[in-house]
Design a protein around this motif. Structure first.
Motif, PDB file in Angstrom:
ATOM      1  N   PRO A 224     -29.393  29.238   9.749  1.00  0.00           N
ATOM      2  CA  PRO A 224     -28.650  28.059   9.288  1.00  0.00           C
ATOM      3  C   PRO A 224     -27.145  28.188   9.492  1.00  0.00           C
ATOM      4  O   PRO A 224     -26.459  27.180   9.705  1.00  0.00           O
ATOM      5  CB  PRO A 224     -29.011  27.981   7.795  1.00  0.00           C
ATOM      6  CG  PRO A 224     -29.461  29.341   7.430  1.00  0.00           C
ATOM      7  CD  PRO A 224     -30.106  29.904   8.653  1.00  0.00           C
ATOM      8  N   ALA A 225     -26.628  29.420   9.432  1.00  0.00           N
ATOM      9  CA  ALA A 225     -25.202  29.625   9.706  1.00  0.00           C
ATOM     10  C   ALA A 225     -24.889  29.264  11.154  1.00  0.00           C
ATOM     11  O   ALA A 225     -23.832  28.688  11.453  1.00  0.00           O
ATOM     12  CB  ALA A 225     -24.820  31.069   9.417  1.00  0.00           C
ATOM     13  N   PHE A 226     -25.806  29.596  12.060  1.00  0.00           N
ATOM     14  CA  PHE A 226     -25.639  29.221  13.466  1.00  0.00           C
ATOM     15  C   PHE A 226     -25.616  27.701  13.612  1.00  0.00           C
ATOM     16  O   PHE A 226     -24.805  27.137  14.362  1.00  0.00           O
ATOM     17  CB  PHE A 226     -26.770  29.813  14.308  1.00  0.00           C
ATOM     18  CG  PHE A 226     -26.705  29.451  15.760  1.00  0.00           C
ATOM     19  CD1 PHE A 226     -25.880  30.152  16.630  1.00  0.00           C
ATOM     20  CD2 PHE A 226     -27.447  28.397  16.261  1.00  0.00           C
ATOM     21  CE1 PHE A 226     -25.803  29.796  17.970  1.00  0.00           C
ATOM     22  CE2 PHE A 226     -27.375  28.042  17.598  1.00  0.00           C
ATOM     23  CZ  PHE A 226     -26.556  28.745  18.460  1.00  0.00           C
ATOM     24  N   ALA A 227     -26.500  27.014  12.865  1.00  0.00           N
ATOM     25  CA  ALA A 227     -26.532  25.549  12.939  1.00  0.00           C
ATOM     26  C   ALA A 227     -25.228  24.951  12.425  1.00  0.00           C
ATOM     27  O   ALA A 227     -24.698  23.990  13.000  1.00  0.00           O
ATOM     28  CB  ALA A 227     -27.718  25.010  12.134  1.00  0.00           C
ATOM     29  N   GLY A 228     -24.685  25.509  11.333  1.00  0.00           N
ATOM     30  CA  GLY A 228     -23.415  25.015  10.814  1.00  0.00           C
ATOM     31  C   GLY A 228     -22.279  25.233  11.792  1.00  0.00           C
ATOM     32  O   GLY A 228     -21.425  24.358  11.992  1.00  0.00           O
ATOM     33  N   LYS A 229     -22.263  26.417  12.401  1.00  0.00           N
ATOM     34  CA  LYS A 229     -21.248  26.731  13.399  1.00  0.00           C
ATOM     35  C   LYS A 229     -21.351  25.776  14.593  1.00  0.00           C
ATOM     36  O   LYS A 229     -20.347  25.240  15.084  1.00  0.00           O
ATOM     37  CB  LYS A 229     -21.410  28.182  13.847  1.00  0.00           C
ATOM     38  CG  LYS A 229     -20.424  28.671  14.900  1.00  0.00           C
ATOM     39  CD  LYS A 229     -20.634  30.156  15.144  1.00  0.00           C
ATOM     40  CE  LYS A 229     -19.673  30.702  16.200  1.00  0.00           C
ATOM     41  NZ  LYS A 229     -19.989  30.223  17.555  1.00  0.00           N
ATOM     42  N   ALA A 230     -22.583  25.544  15.047  1.00  0.00           N
ATOM     43  CA  ALA A 230     -22.797  24.655  16.188  1.00  0.00           C
ATOM     44  C   ALA A 230     -22.387  23.221  15.858  1.00  0.00           C
ATOM     45  O   ALA A 230     -21.847  22.505  16.715  1.00  0.00           O
ATOM     46  CB  ALA A 230     -24.267  24.694  16.614  1.00  0.00           C
ATOM     47  N   ALA A 231     -22.622  22.793  14.616  1.00  0.00           N
ATOM     48  CA  ALA A 231     -22.245  21.432  14.230  1.00  0.00           C
ATOM     49  C   ALA A 231     -20.731  21.261  14.233  1.00  0.00           C
ATOM     50  O   ALA A 231     -20.210  20.216  14.662  1.00  0.00           O
ATOM     51  CB  ALA A 231     -22.820  21.111  12.854  1.00  0.00           C
ATOM     52  N   ILE A 232     -20.010  22.273  13.760  1.00  0.00           N
ATOM     53  CA  ILE A 232     -18.540  22.210  13.791  1.00  0.00           C
ATOM     54  C   ILE A 232     -18.056  22.099  15.235  1.00  0.00           C
ATOM     55  O   ILE A 232     -17.181  21.277  15.561  1.00  0.00           O
ATOM     56  CB  ILE A 232     -17.927  23.447  13.119  1.00  0.00           C
ATOM     57  CG1 ILE A 232     -18.200  23.418  11.613  1.00  0.00           C
ATOM     58  CG2 ILE A 232     -16.420  23.515  13.377  1.00  0.00           C
ATOM     59  CD1 ILE A 232     -17.769  24.680  10.890  1.00  0.00           C
ATOM     60  N   GLU A 233     -18.609  22.919  16.106  1.00  0.00           N
ATOM     61  CA  GLU A 233     -18.213  22.883  17.514  1.00  0.00           C
ATOM     62  C   GLU A 233     -18.553  21.542  18.146  1.00  0.00           C
ATOM     63  O   GLU A 233     -17.789  21.013  18.967  1.00  0.00           O
ATOM     64  CB  GLU A 233     -18.882  24.029  18.260  1.00  0.00           C
ATOM     65  CG  GLU A 233     -18.383  25.403  17.805  1.00  0.00           C
ATOM     66  CD  GLU A 233     -19.229  26.554  18.307  1.00  0.00           C
ATOM     67  OE1 GLU A 233     -18.719  27.681  18.329  1.00  0.00           O
ATOM     68  OE2 GLU A 233     -20.406  26.312  18.674  1.00  0.00           O
ATOM     69  N   ALA A 234     -19.706  20.956  17.755  1.00  0.00           N
ATOM     70  CA  ALA A 234     -20.087  19.653  18.289  1.00  0.00           C
ATOM     71  C   ALA A 234     -19.105  18.573  17.856  1.00  0.00           C
ATOM     72  O   ALA A 234     -18.701  17.712  18.657  1.00  0.00           O
ATOM     73  CB  ALA A 234     -21.505  19.302  17.831  1.00  0.00           C
ATOM     74  N   VAL A 235     -18.715  18.601  16.589  1.00  0.00           N
ATOM     75  CA  VAL A 235     -17.746  17.625  16.090  1.00  0.00           C
ATOM     76  C   VAL A 235     -16.407  17.783  16.811  1.00  0.00           C
ATOM     77  O   VAL A 235     -15.774  16.794  17.211  1.00  0.00           O
ATOM     78  CB  VAL A 235     -17.578  17.771  14.561  1.00  0.00           C
ATOM     79  CG1 VAL A 235     -16.360  16.968  14.071  1.00  0.00           C
ATOM     80  CG2 VAL A 235     -18.832  17.308  13.848  1.00  0.00           C
ATOM     81  N   ASP A 236     -15.991  19.022  17.013  1.00  0.00           N
ATOM     82  CA  ASP A 236     -14.730  19.268  17.710  1.00  0.00           C
ATOM     83  C   ASP A 236     -14.769  18.682  19.124  1.00  0.00           C
ATOM     84  O   ASP A 236     -13.822  18.011  19.566  1.00  0.00           O
ATOM     85  CB  ASP A 236     -14.464  20.774  17.762  1.00  0.00           C
ATOM     86  CG  ASP A 236     -13.175  21.105  18.485  1.00  0.00           C
ATOM     87  OD1 ASP A 236     -12.097  20.847  17.917  1.00  0.00           O
ATOM     88  OD2 ASP A 236     -13.239  21.608  19.630  1.00  0.00           O
ATOM     89  N   ARG A 237     -15.856  18.915  19.839  1.00  0.00           N
ATOM     90  CA  ARG A 237     -15.963  18.379  21.209  1.00  0.00           C
ATOM     91  C   ARG A 237     -15.997  16.853  21.190  1.00  0.00           C
ATOM     92  O   ARG A 237     -15.353  16.188  22.023  1.00  0.00           O
ATOM     93  CB  ARG A 237     -17.216  18.924  21.888  1.00  0.00           C
ATOM     94  CG  ARG A 237     -17.118  20.385  22.310  1.00  0.00           C
ATOM     95  CD  ARG A 237     -18.298  20.781  23.185  1.00  0.00           C
ATOM     96  NE  ARG A 237     -19.573  20.714  22.466  1.00  0.00           N
ATOM     97  CZ  ARG A 237     -20.129  21.723  21.819  1.00  0.00           C
ATOM     98  NH1 ARG A 237     -19.512  22.891  21.751  1.00  0.00           N
ATOM     99  NH2 ARG A 237     -21.304  21.573  21.216  1.00  0.00           N
ATOM    100  N   ALA A 238     -16.757  16.284  20.233  1.00  0.00           N
ATOM    101  CA  ALA A 238     -16.854  14.824  20.164  1.00  0.00           C
ATOM    102  C   ALA A 238     -15.500  14.201  19.846  1.00  0.00           C
ATOM    103  O   ALA A 238     -15.146  13.144  20.387  1.00  0.00           O
ATOM    104  CB  ALA A 238     -17.890  14.421  19.118  1.00  0.00           C
ATOM    105  N   MET A 239     -14.740  14.851  18.975  1.00  0.00           N
ATOM    106  CA  MET A 239     -13.398  14.343  18.654  1.00  0.00           C
ATOM    107  C   MET A 239     -12.490  14.355  19.877  1.00  0.00           C
ATOM    108  O   MET A 239     -11.538  13.571  19.972  1.00  0.00           O
ATOM    109  CB  MET A 239     -12.779  15.175  17.532  1.00  0.00           C
ATOM    110  CG  MET A 239     -13.444  14.976  16.177  1.00  0.00           C
ATOM    111  SD  MET A 239     -12.801  16.092  14.896  1.00  0.00           S
ATOM    112  CE  MET A 239     -11.136  15.450  14.689  1.00  0.00           C
TER     113      MET A 239
END
Length: 506
Positions: A224-239
């Motif tokens: 789940p920590a990997f999923a949280g990390k990946a979600a942050i990175e996804a938001v950063d790229r989308a922004m």
């Protein structure tokens, strides 16, 4: 609530984005009410879960997976990042790495909140990445609350509507989408940006359930920590304007068609209407015991049976009649011989209801460390009793597990203990004592007591009080105040422990 029908569409349909599930999830998240309009009970429960997460994170600081994640995070220091549990207050790391370290700490003991429906989930796993980004971006306590409540809303909706485990897909696939939505709500992103982030998060966090099968490794805490990390990175790229595989759910080579029920499948995902209160967090529940949630009621049942069972060396057999999920995932129906192995890892024992019932029956309770100690698992009398315990699926318990009414839903079972002389002792329990429908539902006092117990000897009494006072005024916290949500610990002791770890790349 609005029931959204979700099905696979061929590429030729050119499914409008407004009709895609990822867009609808993002729209709910970005339409979350202002913090002052959020449901008060939902806000109170979000604060409870921050206490719960901190308690289990602090208690796990000297466990190897947590130390490894922390060491990796400290390789990514920055002056304007986020805090890490167990590290000096002024230390900051990049937020995605803070989410990695803190998410692993929260998950390691399998001791925080849960929601069970069509699939499994630990919605509290959303909090570490949200808190990390809130710190990095200077958000307020009210912003953080808005993000947590939105993430829980999306997470619960997906877990109710889309079953992953039937296809052996790990439940963190729903977590990535929920975290991306929570970040969108907290940061006040537009729907388009959040929609792209959701799709990236789902695409990059889909994995199999082998992490919870056979010889279960420490990756169970990292996942789940990997999923949280990946979600942050996804938001950063989308922004930054980047797009995503689309439509991620409905595409003919997408999530539903290739990972789940196939091109002819239809799912129903229920989401709140515009302006409707976000209260899904109130449907979730935490753990009194450090074990898989489906074992919570079984531990409480064992405590009751211990008083009337008699000499356990005279037991011939124990049969736990329970739901399909419990029998197949943590029971003898899994077919995993490791669930009866005295040398198995803590992660495996945590997913062995025969082991858990044996120890709880012998000890009359459960402890987050002592009950998993190697010498405890290898005790001859325990091994003998353990191997006499089996599970069977009972259709009635399966039906109750899936009851649409949360007040009637059941996650326990019936234990039948047969002795050598043919006598039988049996009892049943539908839900854990700490469940909202249980004998002793957790309230703020319960969360506070759990925090004090798990942090005793690690966090001073004064620091405990400071942390709890901060949570009490969470909605009033201004930018820069969120560091107080990390209880002060003896960082020298933690650093001395970490110095003994093997070195990696960072």
């Amino acid at each position: 609530m609005i029931d959204h029908q979700v099905r696979v569409h061929p590429s030729a349909d050119h499914l409008p984005r407004e009709e895609q599930l990822a867009w609808k999830l993002a729209a709910v998240a970005t339409g979350t009410q202002e913090a002052e309009d959020l449901d008060p009970a939902a806000g109170e429960m979000a604060a409870n879960r921050i206490i719960d997460n901190a308690a289990v994170a602090v208690a796990s600081l000297r466990r190897r997976p947590v130390a490894v994640a922390r060491a990796q995070a400290l390789g990514h220091r920055t002056s304007s990042g986020a805090s890490v549990f167990g590290v000096a207050a002024g230390t900051r790391v990049s937020p995605e790495w803070a989410a990695w370290a803190n998410g692993t700490a929260v998950r390691e003991l399998d001791f925080h909140d849960t929601f069970l429906a069509a699939d499994y989930s630990h919605p509290g796993d959303n909090i570490p990445p949200l808190l990390a980004v809130a710190q990095r971006t200077g958000r307020s306590g009210a912003d953080l609350l808005r993000g947590i409540i939105a993430a829980y809303e999306i997470h619960v909706a997906l877990v109710k509507g889309i079953c992953l485990h039937a296809h052996r897909i790990d439940h963190v696939a729903h977590l990535g989408a929920a975290t991306a939505c929570g970040l969108g709500a907290m940061l006040r992103l537009d729907t388009e940006t959040t929609y792209q982030a959701v799709q990236q998060a789902v695409h990059t966090t889909t994995a199999t359930r082998q992490s919870r099968k056979g010889e279960i490794s420490s990756w169970k805490a990292f996942a789940p920590a990997f999923a949280g990390k990946a979600a942050i990175e996804a938001v950063d790229r989308a922004m930054r304007g980047e797009g995503s595989p689309s439509p991620i759910y409905e595409g003919e080579d997408g999530f539903l068609a290739r990972m789940l029920d196939g091109p002819d499948a239809t799912y129903t995902v229920s989401l709140p209407e515009p302006g409707e209160a976000r209260r899904a967090i109130l449907d979730t529940y935490t753990k009194e015991h450090s074990a898989e949630y489906q074992a919570q009621a079984i531990i409480d049942l064992a405590r009751t049976l211990r008083e009337k069972a008699g000499p356990l060396e005279k037991v011939r057999s124990v049969v736990l009649h329970t739901s399909h999920h419990t029998h197949q995932v943590i029971g003898s129906g899994s077919g995993d011989p490791q669930k009866y192995d005295p040398t198995a890892s803590r992660e495996t024992l945590d997913h062995s209801v025969p082991y858990i019932f044996a120890v709880a029956l012998e000890d009359g309770g459960w402890h987050h460390e002592r009950s998993y100690a190697p010498e405890r698992a290898r005790r001859p009398a325990t091994v003998e009793l353990w191997r006499k315990i089996s599970t069977v699926e009972d259709p009635e318990w399966t039906r109750r597990y899936h009851d649409p009414d949360p007040a009637r839903r059941a996650f326990g079972g019936r234990a039948v203990i047969t002795f050598e002389d043919g006598s039988v002792v049996e009892d049943q329990l539908a839900v854990a004592d700490a469940h909202p429908a249980g004998a002793r539902p957790f309230d703020r006092a319960g969360y506070t007591a759990k925090f004090r117990t798990l942090t005793e000897g690690i966090v001073t009494a004064a620091a405990q009080e400071s942390f709890l006072r901060t949570v009490d005024r969470l909605a009033e916290l201004g930018t820069g105040d969120l560091t107080a949500l990390f209880p002060a610990v003896d960082t020298n002791a933690v650093a001395a422990h970490d110095a003994r770890l093997p070195k990696g790349l960072f």
